[in-house]
Design a protein around this motif. Structure first.
Motif, PDB file in Angstrom:
ATOM      1  N   LEU A 182      40.563  -4.109  -1.039  1.00 20.18           N
ATOM      2  CA  LEU A 182      39.559  -3.051  -0.894  1.00 20.18           C
ATOM      3  C   LEU A 182      39.688  -2.009  -2.000  1.00 20.18           C
ATOM      4  O   LEU A 182      38.679  -1.586  -2.592  1.00 20.18           O
ATOM      5  N   SER A 183      40.917  -1.597  -2.307  1.00 18.03           N
ATOM      6  CA  SER A 183      41.126  -0.605  -3.364  1.00 18.03           C
ATOM      7  C   SER A 183      40.662  -1.131  -4.720  1.00 18.03           C
ATOM      8  O   SER A 183      40.029  -0.409  -5.503  1.00 18.03           O
ATOM      9  N   THR A 184      40.972  -2.402  -5.002  1.00 16.27           N
ATOM     10  CA  THR A 184      40.574  -2.994  -6.283  1.00 16.27           C
ATOM     11  C   THR A 184      39.065  -3.078  -6.411  1.00 16.27           C
ATOM     12  O   THR A 184      38.484  -2.689  -7.443  1.00 16.27           O
ATOM     13  N   ILE A 185      38.397  -3.573  -5.365  1.00 14.28           N
ATOM     14  CA  ILE A 185      36.936  -3.716  -5.407  1.00 14.28           C
ATOM     15  C   ILE A 185      36.264  -2.358  -5.535  1.00 14.28           C
ATOM     16  O   ILE A 185      35.347  -2.166  -6.351  1.00 14.28           O
ATOM     17  N   VAL A 186      36.736  -1.375  -4.742  1.00 16.11           N
ATOM     18  CA  VAL A 186      36.146  -0.036  -4.807  1.00 16.11           C
ATOM     19  C   VAL A 186      36.364   0.593  -6.180  1.00 16.11           C
ATOM     20  O   VAL A 186      35.457   1.221  -6.755  1.00 16.11           O
ATOM     21  N   ALA A 187      37.569   0.414  -6.745  1.00 14.85           N
ATOM     22  CA  ALA A 187      37.853   0.980  -8.065  1.00 14.85           C
ATOM     23  C   ALA A 187      36.975   0.354  -9.141  1.00 14.85           C
ATOM     24  O   ALA A 187      36.410   1.062  -9.992  1.00 14.85           O
ATOM     25  N   VAL A 188      36.828  -0.969  -9.110  1.00 19.33           N
ATOM     26  CA  VAL A 188      36.010  -1.652 -10.114  1.00 19.33           C
ATOM     27  C   VAL A 188      34.540  -1.253  -9.981  1.00 19.33           C
ATOM     28  O   VAL A 188      33.861  -0.926 -10.967  1.00 19.33           O
ATOM     29  N   LEU A 189      34.031  -1.263  -8.732  1.00 17.29           N
ATOM     30  CA  LEU A 189      32.631  -0.875  -8.522  1.00 17.29           C
ATOM     31  C   LEU A 189      32.407   0.595  -8.874  1.00 17.29           C
ATOM     32  O   LEU A 189      31.368   0.955  -9.446  1.00 17.29           O
ATOM     33  N   PHE A 193      32.355   0.871 -12.665  1.00 22.11           N
ATOM     34  CA  PHE A 193      31.109   0.320 -13.194  1.00 22.11           C
ATOM     35  C   PHE A 193      29.929   1.254 -12.918  1.00 22.11           C
ATOM     36  O   PHE A 193      29.090   1.503 -13.788  1.00 22.11           O
ATOM     37  N   THR A 194      29.878   1.816 -11.690  1.00 23.50           N
ATOM     38  CA  THR A 194      28.784   2.735 -11.348  1.00 23.50           C
ATOM     39  C   THR A 194      28.838   3.996 -12.201  1.00 23.50           C
ATOM     40  O   THR A 194      27.802   4.487 -12.675  1.00 23.50           O
ATOM     41  N   TYR A 203      44.012 -13.487 -18.684  1.00 27.10           N
ATOM     42  CA  TYR A 203      43.033 -13.644 -19.764  1.00 27.10           C
ATOM     43  C   TYR A 203      41.798 -12.788 -19.507  1.00 27.10           C
ATOM     44  O   TYR A 203      41.304 -12.094 -20.402  1.00 27.10           O
ATOM     45  N   VAL A 204      41.277 -12.835 -18.267  1.00 24.75           N
ATOM     46  CA  VAL A 204      40.080 -12.060 -17.936  1.00 24.75           C
ATOM     47  C   VAL A 204      40.338 -10.569 -18.119  1.00 24.75           C
ATOM     48  O   VAL A 204      39.552  -9.854 -18.758  1.00 24.75           O
ATOM     49  N   MET A 205      41.451 -10.085 -17.569  1.00 18.67           N
ATOM     50  CA  MET A 205      41.761  -8.665 -17.699  1.00 18.67           C
ATOM     51  C   MET A 205      41.991  -8.278 -19.156  1.00 18.67           C
ATOM     52  O   MET A 205      41.578  -7.201 -19.601  1.00 18.67           O
ATOM     53  N   GLY A 206      42.629  -9.154 -19.911  1.00 14.04           N
ATOM     54  CA  GLY A 206      42.861  -8.860 -21.323  1.00 14.04           C
ATOM     55  C   GLY A 206      41.576  -8.802 -22.121  1.00 14.04           C
ATOM     56  O   GLY A 206      41.398  -7.921 -22.969  1.00 14.04           O
ATOM     57  N   GLN A 207      40.650  -9.718 -21.844  1.00 13.39           N
ATOM     58  CA  GLN A 207      39.382  -9.726 -22.575  1.00 13.39           C
ATOM     59  C   GLN A 207      38.565  -8.483 -22.253  1.00 13.39           C
ATOM     60  O   GLN A 207      37.921  -7.898 -23.141  1.00 13.39           O
ATOM     61  N   VAL A 208      38.568  -8.071 -20.983  1.00  9.91           N
ATOM     62  CA  VAL A 208      37.865  -6.840 -20.614  1.00  9.91           C
ATOM     63  C   VAL A 208      38.513  -5.633 -21.293  1.00  9.91           C
ATOM     64  O   VAL A 208      37.824  -4.725 -21.769  1.00  9.91           O
ATOM     65  N   ALA A 209      39.854  -5.620 -21.361  1.00  8.72           N
ATOM     66  CA  ALA A 209      40.542  -4.514 -22.026  1.00  8.72           C
ATOM     67  C   ALA A 209      40.178  -4.447 -23.507  1.00  8.72           C
ATOM     68  O   ALA A 209      39.959  -3.355 -24.051  1.00  8.72           O
ATOM     69  N   LEU A 210      40.086  -5.596 -24.158  1.00  6.60           N
ATOM     70  CA  LEU A 210      39.674  -5.611 -25.562  1.00  6.60           C
ATOM     71  C   LEU A 210      38.255  -5.069 -25.729  1.00  6.60           C
ATOM     72  O   LEU A 210      37.955  -4.328 -26.680  1.00  6.60           O
ATOM     73  N   GLY A 211      37.366  -5.435 -24.800  1.00 11.38           N
ATOM     74  CA  GLY A 211      36.004  -4.915 -24.862  1.00 11.38           C
ATOM     75  C   GLY A 211      35.945  -3.414 -24.686  1.00 11.38           C
ATOM     76  O   GLY A 211      35.200  -2.718 -25.394  1.00 11.38           O
ATOM     77  N   VAL A 212      36.737  -2.887 -23.744  1.00 10.72           N
ATOM     78  CA  VAL A 212      36.754  -1.441 -23.515  1.00 10.72           C
ATOM     79  C   VAL A 212      37.291  -0.716 -24.748  1.00 10.72           C
ATOM     80  O   VAL A 212      36.734   0.317 -25.173  1.00 10.72           O
ATOM     81  N   ILE A 213      38.365  -1.231 -25.336  1.00 11.69           N
ATOM     82  CA  ILE A 213      38.939  -0.596 -26.527  1.00 11.69           C
ATOM     83  C   ILE A 213      37.930  -0.577 -27.673  1.00 11.69           C
ATOM     84  O   ILE A 213      37.710   0.455 -28.320  1.00 11.69           O
ATOM     85  N   ASN A 214      37.275  -1.719 -27.908  1.00 13.51           N
ATOM     86  CA  ASN A 214      36.300  -1.783 -28.998  1.00 13.51           C
ATOM     87  C   ASN A 214      35.121  -0.854 -28.724  1.00 13.51           C
ATOM     88  O   ASN A 214      34.625  -0.174 -29.631  1.00 13.51           O
ATOM     89  N   GLY A 215      34.642  -0.821 -27.473  1.00 14.70           N
ATOM     90  CA  GLY A 215      33.513   0.048 -27.151  1.00 14.70           C
ATOM     91  C   GLY A 215      33.836   1.519 -27.330  1.00 14.70           C
ATOM     92  O   GLY A 215      33.042   2.273 -27.912  1.00 14.70           O
ATOM     93  N   LEU A 216      35.007   1.947 -26.858  1.00 17.37           N
ATOM     94  CA  LEU A 216      35.375   3.359 -26.974  1.00 17.37           C
ATOM     95  C   LEU A 216      35.594   3.763 -28.435  1.00 17.37           C
ATOM     96  O   LEU A 216      35.096   4.808 -28.887  1.00 17.37           O
ATOM     97  N   LEU A 217      36.350   2.944 -29.172  1.00 18.88           N
ATOM     98  CA  LEU A 217      36.585   3.272 -30.582  1.00 18.88           C
ATOM     99  C   LEU A 217      35.287   3.243 -31.379  1.00 18.88           C
ATOM    100  O   LEU A 217      35.082   4.077 -32.275  1.00 18.88           O
ATOM    101  N   SER A 218      34.410   2.303 -31.081  1.00 21.82           N
ATOM    102  CA  SER A 218      33.118   2.251 -31.777  1.00 21.82           C
ATOM    103  C   SER A 218      32.293   3.489 -31.490  1.00 21.82           C
ATOM    104  O   SER A 218      31.656   4.056 -32.392  1.00 21.82           O
ATOM    105  N   SER A 219      32.293   3.923 -30.229  1.00 15.80           N
ATOM    106  CA  SER A 219      31.531   5.126 -29.884  1.00 15.80           C
ATOM    107  C   SER A 219      32.031   6.344 -30.656  1.00 15.80           C
ATOM    108  O   SER A 219      31.234   7.118 -31.201  1.00 15.80           O
ATOM    109  N   VAL A 220      33.357   6.493 -30.736  1.00 15.67           N
ATOM    110  CA  VAL A 220      33.926   7.651 -31.443  1.00 15.67           C
ATOM    111  C   VAL A 220      33.627   7.570 -32.940  1.00 15.67           C
ATOM    112  O   VAL A 220      33.143   8.543 -33.555  1.00 15.67           O
ATOM    113  N   TYR A 221      33.901   6.402 -33.539  1.00 15.01           N
ATOM    114  CA  TYR A 221      33.736   6.294 -34.994  1.00 15.01           C
ATOM    115  C   TYR A 221      32.266   6.363 -35.408  1.00 15.01           C
ATOM    116  O   TYR A 221      31.933   7.032 -36.400  1.00 15.01           O
ATOM    117  N   LEU A 222      31.389   5.700 -34.677  1.00 12.94           N
ATOM    118  CA  LEU A 222      29.971   5.735 -35.028  1.00 12.94           C
ATOM    119  C   LEU A 222      29.399   7.139 -34.883  1.00 12.94           C
ATOM    120  O   LEU A 222      28.492   7.521 -35.629  1.00 12.94           O
TER     121      LEU A 222
END
Length: 359
Positions: free
Chosen positions: A66-73, A76-77, A217-236
């Motif tokens: 329950l904690s994991t699902i609520v945290a993820v949702l 995302f929200t 693998y899934v968690m790592g790929q999502v982490a890579l996406g978050v890192i790229n998105g945040l750094l891209s937002s700052v640099y752009l």
């Protein structure tokens, strides 16, 4: 071989072929449902490491799920509520810019000519435009545009139907993901009971390695996406790139695609920085330099540390798996293909090779 009853043999063969055709047809009809189930299983395995971590901290299984699902949702929200207004506004600006470029055809062409002449002094701009004009005339491009315009209404209906279907599918996947995440231990035990007791311990060990590898693998790929998105937002934002929020979202989603995702997303972002009227060659060059450096850092420093607990897959296998998965199931297939290939490698290394060495 002598056939005693040709009629019975032909009947059995016919029934066998009919049964095979019926099974293939059933699988084809249930392809969407199977895709939902596979996606939910994939996501539940990705959430399982978080659930396991919370269980080790003392939470019961139901509270950890329950904690994991609520945290993820919740995350995302929050991201949607924060980013969606900005993204919507910037998409509207992008559409306005593109519309202005299309409406002001002659002035846009002249502006593009001036920009190309200034940027590429040695380029024969008039020859390039003459070649493009001849190609458009040969392809009867105007007639094709008219045909496309006539089907705009139908296209809107198709897009609307696809959007509703996608929302319904996302809801089904969400429900299945919650169910699979909550019942992962019982599902595993049910599968383990199908294995003979003499081989069960070895099977459980390999199965746990596979599920853990997929989850990390899934968690790592999502982490890579978050890192790229945040750094891209700052640099752009620093370099004054247009549509920063939209491009940061593009960087995040493309980073979810293994191997070629970051490269493709970077190319899209650099091209967006070249849009006449909103971008500039200097901004595009700065973005290109940044992403060249970031891709090296991601490949040699960030990804190895994040993916250290997932099974390493050779580069050639990654390419083949991603291409095969993309051809079969599109973007989702490309995402799932890498952990599937990792699972096959585990079986190959720990089952097939030891058996061959014993012979």
């Amino acid at each position: 071989m002598k056939i005693h009853s040709p009629f019975r043999t032909a009947l059995v063969a016919t029934l066998g072929v009919g049964l095979g055709i019926m099974l293939l047809t059933s699988v084809q009809m249930l392809s969407t449902v199977l895709l939902y189930i596979g996606t939910a299983l994939f996501l539940s395995l990705g959430l399982d490491p978080l659930v396991t971590l919370l269980e080790r901290r003392g939470l019961p299984r139901w509270a950890a799920v329950l904690s994991t699902i609520v945290a993820v949702l919740g995350a995302f929200t929050a991201i949607v509520l924060i980013v969606l207004p900005v993204v919507t506004e910037q998409i509207s600006q992008l559409v306005s810019q593109v519309t202005a470029l299309v409406v002001n055809g002659d002035r846009t062409v002249q502006h593009l000519k001036d920009w190309m002449t200034e940027t590429f002094p040695t380029l024969r701009v008039d020859d390039v435009f003459a070649y493009v004009q001849n190609w458009l005339e040969q392809e009867d491009w105007a007639r094709n545009v008219a045909d496309w315009g006539g089907s705009i209404g139908q296209g809107v209906l198709i897009v609307g139907g696809a959007l509703l279907t996608g929302l319904f599918g996302a809801f089904i996947v969400l429900v299945l993901t919650i169910y699979f995440t909550a019942s992962t231990p019982s599902l595993k035990r049910a599968v383990y009971q199908l294995v003979p007791s003499s081989r069960r311990e070895r099977f459980i060990d390999i199965a746990d390695q596979i599920t853990d590898s997929v989850g990390h693998y899934v968690m790592g790929q999502v982490a890579l996406g978050v890192i790229n998105g945040l750094l891209s937002s700052v640099y752009l934002s620093i370099i004054g790139a247009p549509f920063t929020a939209v491009l940061a979202v593009v960087a995040f989603f493309f980073s979810l695609i293994p191997l070629v995702g970051t490269l493709t997303g970077s190319a899209v972002i650099v091209l967006a920085c070249l849009l006449p009227g909103v971008g500039s060659p200097g901004t595009a060059l700065a973005a290109a330099i940044y992403y060249l450096i970031y891709m090296q850092l991601e490949a040699y420093f960030i990804a190895p540390r994040i993916m250290s607990r997932a099974v390493s897959v050779p580069g050639a296998v990654v390419v083949i798996a991603a291409l095969s998965g993309g051809a079969l199931l599109g973007l989702l297939g490309a995402l799932i293909a890498i952990p599937v290939a990792a699972s096959i490698l585990i079986i190959y290394r720990q089952v097939l090779i030891p058996r061959m060495n014993e012979q």
